[in-house]
Design a protein around this motif. Structure first.
Motif, mmCIF file in Angstrom:
data_model
loop_
_atom_site.group_PDB
_atom_site.id
_atom_site.type_symbol
_atom_site.label_atom_id
_atom_site.label_comp_id
_atom_site.label_asym_id
_atom_site.label_seq_id
_atom_site.Cartn_x
_atom_site.Cartn_y
_atom_site.Cartn_z
ATOM 1 N N THR A 3 0.840 -1.192 0.000
ATOM 2 C CA THR A 3 0.000 0.000 0.000
ATOM 3 C C THR A 3 0.877 1.245 0.000
ATOM 4 O OG1 THR A 3 -0.063 0.152 2.402
ATOM 5 C CG2 THR A 3 -1.719 -1.263 1.329
ATOM 6 N N ASP A 4 0.257 2.421 -0.214
ATOM 7 C CA ASP A 4 1.024 3.665 -0.165
ATOM 8 C C ASP A 4 1.672 3.855 1.203
ATOM 9 O OD1 ASP A 4 1.026 4.753 -2.680
ATOM 10 O OD2 ASP A 4 0.051 6.625 -2.081
ATOM 11 N N THR A 5 0.952 3.483 2.270
ATOM 12 C CA THR A 5 1.512 3.610 3.618
ATOM 13 C C THR A 5 2.730 2.716 3.786
ATOM 14 O OG1 THR A 5 -0.658 4.135 4.525
ATOM 15 C CG2 THR A 5 1.013 3.348 6.076
ATOM 16 N N GLN A 6 2.626 1.479 3.310
ATOM 17 C CA GLN A 6 3.758 0.559 3.388
ATOM 18 C C GLN A 6 4.923 1.043 2.524
ATOM 19 O OE1 GLN A 6 1.539 -2.894 2.151
ATOM 20 N NE2 GLN A 6 1.427 -3.719 4.226
ATOM 21 N N MET A 8 5.612 4.118 1.708
ATOM 22 C CA MET A 8 6.228 5.285 2.336
ATOM 23 C C MET A 8 7.163 4.845 3.462
ATOM 24 S SD MET A 8 4.516 8.800 3.801
ATOM 25 C CE MET A 8 3.944 9.250 2.168
ATOM 26 N N ALA A 9 6.737 3.865 4.247
ATOM 27 C CA ALA A 9 7.594 3.342 5.313
ATOM 28 C C ALA A 9 8.851 2.703 4.733
ATOM 29 C CB ALA A 9 6.828 2.327 6.159
ATOM 30 N N GLY A 41 7.976 13.730 1.445
ATOM 31 C CA GLY A 41 8.027 12.284 1.577
ATOM 32 C C GLY A 41 9.399 11.736 1.261
#
Length: 347
Positions: A3-6, A8-9, A41
């Motif tokens: 996902t985008d969250t993953q 980004m991490a 980011g």
């Protein structure tokens, strides 16, 4: 798929990993921090996401590379290696048509490097037609000819993105410099105008550098002038800075410019859940060896030893292994400690 969250991490971890000061220049931490402050980011994540959003099957991506070094003014391995592996990644992951631009005298070196990455190299027309193929094209040294060629390329190819990897850029006087201040103007193709025209047309521009004199570092000019020796006043008659004027949509700063490419590949690999999009250590070694054999310098020792920025090729392979593990774990929060990876532990 991540996902985008993953992603980004993952990008946070990748950026931190690839901005370790392995070359001991003492500047990458500050340059990375400046680039990060001006962008929203993790840098590797931003570039990968932008490519995913902009580039589809058969879309052209122009990759610019080549940094003349030494009294012989031939290229180094930092740049061409990343250009070759990024081209491979874009073909495998996005079905894109990467085309590589460099100096006329570096076409042979870059061609050998790209072939070692597994891609066929053909003249432009065939490269646009054939799968797993690219072309390596010379761009003019002449400042008056460059705008015409830039316009022709953009009008004909309609690229969705341009990526510069370890390329010198023109300063406030139109002069190109090495990191230590000597002029490269007579030996460097004038690709700044291509990137300027592309950005004016709304085409995605990504730049990757490691020293402050690379195309795109205009985004962090103040920090380059503060922390890079000789950046504020060059060692050539122009008397200007070594910082290029052009500001890209996305600037990646890493310890070695090729590593900025590796970071993009890792994020693309996680985003698409496909390991092969991040090239492995065997491919990397093959590419470094081929680049060196074709005249690519391992900048630092001025030898044709496989490696980039005085870091031997096997070390780059280890970096890729760690990135591959990071990308794999990114899709499973908790990674190593999730029993779902080993279901027998729940019995």
């Amino acid at each position: 798929m991540a996902t985008d969250t993953q992603l980004m991490a993952l990008g946070e971890s990748v950026d931190r990993f690839l901005s370790i000061d392995i070359t001991g220049r003492g500047i990458v931490r500050q340059l990375y921090a400046a680039a990060r402050e001006k962008q929203e980011g993790p840098l590797s994540f931003l570039a990968a996401r932008a490519l995913l959003n902009r580039v589809g099957p058969r879309d052209v991506v122009l990759i610019s590379t080549g940094m003349p070094v030494g009294p012989w003014q031939m290229g180094e391995q930092d740049g061409p290696v990343g250009a070759a592996t990024l081209a491979r990644s874009l073909v495998l992951g996005l079905g894109a048509k990467p085309l590589i631009l460099t100096e006329a005298k570096l076409v042979e070196t870059v061609t050998a490097t790209v072939r070692a990455a597994g891609l066929h190299v053909f003249p432009l027309e065939q490269a646009l037609q054939y799968p797993t193929a690219t072309a390596v094209l010379p761009f003019p040294l002449d400042v008056d000819e460059a705008p015409r060629v830039a316009t022709e390329l953009l009008d004909r190819l309609h690229p969705q993105a341009l990526v510069a990897i370890e390329r010198a850029g023109a300063n406030e006087y139109g002069v190109y410099h090495r990191a230590l201040g000597a002029s490269l103007t007579a030996h460097t193709s004038k690709q700044d105008v291509l990137f300027e025209q592309a950005r004016a047309r709304g085409i995605l521009t990504i730049a990757i550098g490691d020293g402050g004199n690379e195309l795109g570092c205009g985004l962090i000019k103040e920090t380059v002038l503060e922390v890079v020796p000789i950046a504020a006043r060059c060692r050539c008659p122009c008397g200007g800075t070594v910082v290029p004027v052009f500001i890209p949509d996305i600037l990646i700063v890493s310890a070695i410019s090729n590593w900025g490419v590796y970071g993009i590949e890792a994020c693309l690999s996680a985003a698409l859940a496909r390991r092969e999009i991040l090239h492995d250590r065997d491919v990397d070694l093959r590419v470094h060896v081929a680049c060196a054999a074709a005249g690519g310098d391992n900048d630092g020792p001025r030898l044709l030893d496989p490696g980039s920025d005085a870091v031997p090729a096997p070390i780059h392979g280890h970096i890729l292994e760690i990135l591959a593990l990071m990308a794999e774990n990114s899709t499973e929060p908790g990674g190593l400690y999730r029993s779902a990876r080993w279901p027998w532990l729940d019995r």
